[in-house]
Design a protein around this motif. Structure first.
Motif, PDB file in Angstrom:
ATOM      1  N   PHE A 176     -40.710   8.379 -22.762  1.00 37.66           N
ATOM      2  CA  PHE A 176     -40.505   6.947 -22.968  1.00 37.66           C
ATOM      3  C   PHE A 176     -41.898   6.340 -23.098  1.00 37.66           C
ATOM      4  N   ASP A 202     -36.153  11.804 -26.091  1.00 39.31           N
ATOM      5  CA  ASP A 202     -36.773  10.476 -26.152  1.00 39.31           C
ATOM      6  C   ASP A 202     -35.753   9.372 -25.906  1.00 39.31           C
ATOM      7  N   ASP A 203     -36.115   8.469 -24.988  1.00 41.71           N
ATOM      8  CA  ASP A 203     -35.225   7.365 -24.617  1.00 41.71           C
ATOM      9  C   ASP A 203     -35.462   6.130 -25.484  1.00 41.71           C
ATOM     10  N   SER A 239     -37.984   5.133 -27.386  1.00 38.99           N
ATOM     11  CA  SER A 239     -39.272   4.512 -27.044  1.00 38.99           C
ATOM     12  C   SER A 239     -39.659   3.442 -28.058  1.00 38.99           C
ATOM     13  N   LYS A 280     -33.531   3.688 -22.249  1.00 40.56           N
ATOM     14  CA  LYS A 280     -34.126   4.195 -21.017  1.00 40.56           C
ATOM     15  C   LYS A 280     -33.088   4.247 -19.908  1.00 40.56           C
ATOM     16  N   GLU A 281     -32.746   5.461 -19.490  1.00 43.82           N
ATOM     17  CA  GLU A 281     -31.749   5.663 -18.435  1.00 43.82           C
ATOM     18  C   GLU A 281     -32.308   6.406 -17.237  1.00 43.82           C
ATOM     19  N   LYS A 322     -44.563   6.113 -14.879  1.00 40.44           N
ATOM     20  CA  LYS A 322     -43.201   5.594 -14.773  1.00 40.44           C
ATOM     21  C   LYS A 322     -42.764   5.439 -13.312  1.00 40.44           C
TER      22      LYS A 322
END
Length: 255
Positions: A22, A48-49, A51, A77-78, A224
């Motif tokens: 991310f 990939d969330d 990004s 994003k999880e 993160k």
């Protein structure tokens, strides 16, 4: 760590290195290149969330250049745990024999992966460990080292797992190990996700080995880690530990 019971371990099969991302546009090409140079036979899956910095697009470019690189585009994003679970499912569905967790920021050095894979020949799960003899961290403030060491110690005591670095995220699993961990029941994230998988492996009787690594703090991009992740880890570990102790007490009373 478990002694393995003297059992024999089968061949490993093809390795898939899962790298959740991310906003890792500054790091993704370099880390994939280092993985491919360190273990040329391995495949890479970038999870990939979505990004906003274009990491997913850069990942797609890598797949054009190298057919051993793959991308799993996720909606948003999880959290780290959800990304790894999606990567595990993808890897198991595509028949990989070894699945590796690795950060995108270079903190997990790909050059150390061959040692983890060598250790996996005699284990079900190998953990890259900062807190065993030979392991270390580079460029960390003492406050963060205290939190990490303290988190591992608290988890080890509360959950009765003989692992020095319970929260570490550089790991190599045999596919059979992942299939036996009940991944469908896992909902934890962050540090807590790593603790959850480690405790499940120990409780299931899998042979877990720790290999010393050098963990290097990221140079590019943003960490993160957050307060919410730490709070979740503390709450879940405490809940699991108290629950397991209560179960043992009830079992003794019935016995």
């Amino acid at each position: 760590m478990n002694d393995g019971g003297g059992r024999q371990f089968g061949p490993l099969g093809t390795t898939l290195v899962i790298i959740p991302t991310f906003n890792e546009a500054e790091n993704i090409k370099a880390i994939v290149g280092r993985v491919r140079a360190s273990v040329p036979a391995a495949h890479v899956l970038i999870a990939d969330d979505n990004s906003p910095d274009g990491t997913g697009k850069l990942a797609d470019e890598l797949t054009v250049e190298d057919d051993q690189v793959h991308v799993l585009h996720r909606k948003g994003k999880e959290g780290l745990g959800a990304a790894y679970l999606a990567g595990f499912r993808w890897g198991l569905e595509h028949g990989y024999g070894v699945l590796v967790e690795m950060d995108a920021d270079g903190s997990h050095q790909p050059e150390e992966l061959p040692r983890l894979l060598t250790a996996l020949k005699g284990a079900d799960l190998v953990l890259g460990s900062r807190w065993v003899p030979g392991g270390r961290v580079v460029n960390w403030p003492k406050s963060r080292e205290f939190i990490s060491r303290g988190g591992s110690l608290y988890s080890r005591v509360m959950l009765d797992v003989p692992i020095r670095d319970v929260t570490g995220g550089y790991r190599a699993f045999r596919r059979e190990t992942l299939e036996g961990l009940g991944l469908g029941e896992v909902s934890s994230q962050g540090y807590c996700f790593q603790v959850d998988l480690a405790r499940r492996a120990v409780k299931a009787g899998y042979h877990v080995v720790e290999v010393p690594i050098t963990f290097v703090e990221r140079e590019l991009g943003d960490s993160k880690m957050s307060r919410d992740i730490l709070v979740e880890a503390l709450w879940r570990v405490t809940t699991w530990g108290v629950g397991e102790r209560a179960d043992r007490i009830r079992a003794r009373r019935k016995g």
